[in-house]
Enzyme design. Structure first.
Site, short mmCIF file in Angstrom:
data_model
loop_
_atom_site.label_atom_id
_atom_site.label_comp_id
_atom_site.label_asym_id
_atom_site.label_seq_id
_atom_site.Cartn_x
_atom_site.Cartn_y
_atom_site.Cartn_z
N ASP A 1 11.38 5.46 6.06
CA ASP A 1 10.14 4.72 6.26
C ASP A 1 9.65 5.03 7.68
O ASP A 1 10.38 5.61 8.48
CB ASP A 1 10.37 3.21 6.09
CG ASP A 1 9.12 2.48 5.65
OD1 ASP A 1 9.10 1.92 4.54
OD2 ASP A 1 8.14 2.47 6.44
N LYS B 1 -5.94 6.27 -5.72
CA LYS B 1 -4.92 6.30 -6.78
C LYS B 1 -5.40 7.16 -7.96
O LYS B 1 -4.62 7.92 -8.54
CB LYS B 1 -4.58 4.88 -7.25
CG LYS B 1 -3.72 4.11 -6.27
CD LYS B 1 -2.33 4.72 -6.15
CE LYS B 1 -1.44 4.02 -5.15
NZ LYS B 1 -0.18 4.73 -4.89
N GLY C 1 9.11 -1.22 1.91
CA GLY C 1 8.07 -2.03 1.28
C GLY C 1 8.61 -2.86 0.13
O GLY C 1 9.81 -2.83 -0.18
N GLN C 2 7.70 -3.59 -0.51
CA GLN C 2 8.09 -4.54 -1.56
C GLN C 2 8.84 -3.84 -2.70
O GLN C 2 9.92 -4.26 -3.10
CB GLN C 2 6.83 -5.23 -2.09
CG GLN C 2 7.11 -6.38 -3.02
CD GLN C 2 5.96 -6.65 -3.98
OE1 GLN C 2 4.95 -5.94 -3.99
NE2 GLN C 2 6.10 -7.68 -4.78
N TYR D 1 -8.64 2.12 -2.34
CA TYR D 1 -7.28 2.21 -2.88
C TYR D 1 -7.33 2.77 -4.32
O TYR D 1 -6.62 3.72 -4.66
CB TYR D 1 -6.65 0.82 -2.84
CG TYR D 1 -5.32 0.67 -3.51
CD1 TYR D 1 -4.19 1.34 -3.03
CD2 TYR D 1 -5.16 -0.18 -4.61
CE1 TYR D 1 -2.95 1.17 -3.64
CE2 TYR D 1 -3.93 -0.36 -5.21
CZ TYR D 1 -2.83 0.32 -4.74
OH TYR D 1 -1.61 0.14 -5.34
N ARG E 1 9.15 2.77 9.91
CA ARG E 1 9.94 1.92 10.83
C ARG E 1 11.33 1.69 10.27
O ARG E 1 11.54 1.79 9.07
CB ARG E 1 9.31 0.55 11.11
CG ARG E 1 8.14 0.31 10.45
CD ARG E 1 7.45 -0.96 10.28
NE ARG E 1 6.82 -0.87 8.96
CZ ARG E 1 7.17 -1.53 7.90
NH1 ARG E 1 8.14 -2.41 7.96
NH2 ARG E 1 6.55 -1.36 6.76
N GLY F 1 8.99 5.36 2.18
CA GLY F 1 8.33 4.05 2.13
C GLY F 1 9.29 3.02 1.54
O GLY F 1 8.89 2.14 0.78
C1 AKB Z 1 -2.75 -4.50 -5.02
O1 AKB Z 1 -3.08 -5.67 -5.30
O2 AKB Z 1 -3.40 -3.77 -4.26
C2 AKB Z 1 -1.50 -3.94 -5.65
C3 AKB Z 1 -1.81 -3.22 -6.91
C4 AKB Z 1 -2.23 -3.95 -8.10
O3 AKB Z 1 -1.72 -2.02 -6.94
N1 AKB Z 1 -0.55 -4.98 -5.89
#
Ligand code: AKB
Length: 315
Positions: free
Chosen positions: A35, A146, A12-13, A142, A37, A9
């Site tokens: 990654d 996590k 990414g940023q 998300y 791509r 990855g």
């Molecule tokens: C998001 O906003 O989803 C991320 C994070 C805080 O993990 N930048």
């Protein structure tokens, strides 16, 4: 033994900037980026491999080919995009992690970095100075993925001795690579639009405080954690990292000090507001400070100045 590192990855940023820092530290040929791509730019001596972290056989071939001693897994779907594709977010965030953890065990790769997030906190977590250990009831897919990932990291360390290390990143602010669909992205967009248009319409309300951090600090923290002696690492789920806590109104004020004509407006009803409302305003990172000497270098004014200078030079 010399270290060989694979970053998954890496476009990414955070991946982009970690790759630069790791190549500086370990040597260009010892850091393999990968990654799903191809990257837009690549140095002629840089090694890049195309890989989908969900393709376990492909990932195994990559690991067998390069024999890494450390793996950094950064491929993930972030909070805002995750709400649009919850099943895909769960699949990528969980099965990607499981593939890496299992292959590291199978192939004897000892050290793994995996990023968690402030999204592991939820509506019943403390709002200010959220501690390392407290109620955690995330309600974004998300955040749920996590938190589950953190439990897996701790489990793989306790049960199999895998040296997995992790940070709960706050919103990370940077100018080199665009962010990938998070709730904290406004704090990056604001700088780009301040310079391009002189104004920004913010999708979070003026008083929504969130923990944030400049990329230089986030990268430095990651390298510091990965360098720390294993016996110092008391937290095997993921370390809180505090950063700076500010609201959209506060960052707008800071930008106005440098660009006096800057105008800020606010858009109501954006779905990212509901996600932000469940996250803490600030984080307590005493474990990181004690265990691996963490301290922050960029406050809000210093970060705003550096962002604007770098973006002006980039234009
Ligand atoms: C998001 O906003 O989803 C991320 C994070 C805080 O993990 N930048």
């Amino acid at each position: 033994m010399k270290d060989t590192i694979i970053i998954i990855g890496s476009n990414g940023q955070i991946g982009t900037e970690l790759a630069i820092a790791l190549r500086k530290k370990f040597g260009v040929s010892n850091v393999i980026t990968s990654d799903i791509r191809e990257p837009q730019h690549r140095g002629s001596d840089e090694i890049f491999e195309t890989i989908n972290v969900l393709d376990k056989e492909g990932l195994k071939k990559l690991f067998v080919k390069h024999k890494p001693t450390q793996v950094y897994l950064l491929a993930a779907m972030l909070s805002a995009v995750g709400e649009q594709y919850p099943q895909k977010a769960w699949d990528l965030n969980m099965n990607g992690l499981l593939n890496v953890l299992d292959l590291c065990l199978e192939l004897g790769i000892k050290k793994v970095f995996w990023p968690s997030s402030i999204a592991v906190f939820g509506p019943h977590s403390p709002k200010t100075a959220a501690p390392q250990y407290c109620t955690m009831d995330p309600n974004s897919i998300y955040g749920i993925s996590k938190l589950a990932g953190e439990r897996l990291c701790e489990y793989y360390h306790a049960k199999y001795g895998l040296d997995v290390r992790s940070i709960r990143y706050p919103g990370v602010i940077s100018w080199k690579t665009a962010p990938g669909g998070g709730t904290t992205d406004y704090a990056i967009h604001i700088f780009f639009e301040a310079l391009a248009k002189g104004s920004y319409a913010c999708f979070l309300s003026a008083d929504t405080a969130l923990p944030m951090m400049y990329m230089d600090d986030a990268v430095r923290a990651t390298l510091q954690l990965m360098d720390a002696p294993a016996e110092n690492i008391r937290v095997r789920s993921s370390y809180n990292l505090g950063g700076i806590s500010f609201t959209p109104a506060m960052i707008a004020t800071e930008i106005k000090k440098i660009l006096p004509n800057f105008e800020m407006s606010y858009i109501e009803g954006d779905p990212r507001q509901a996600i932000a409302d469940t996250w803490p305003e600030s984080i307590d990172d005493e474990y990181a400070r004690k265990d691996w000497n963490w301290s922050l270098a960029f406050d809000l004014p210093k970060m705003a100045e550096d962002m604007i200078n770098n973006l002006k030079n980039k234009q």
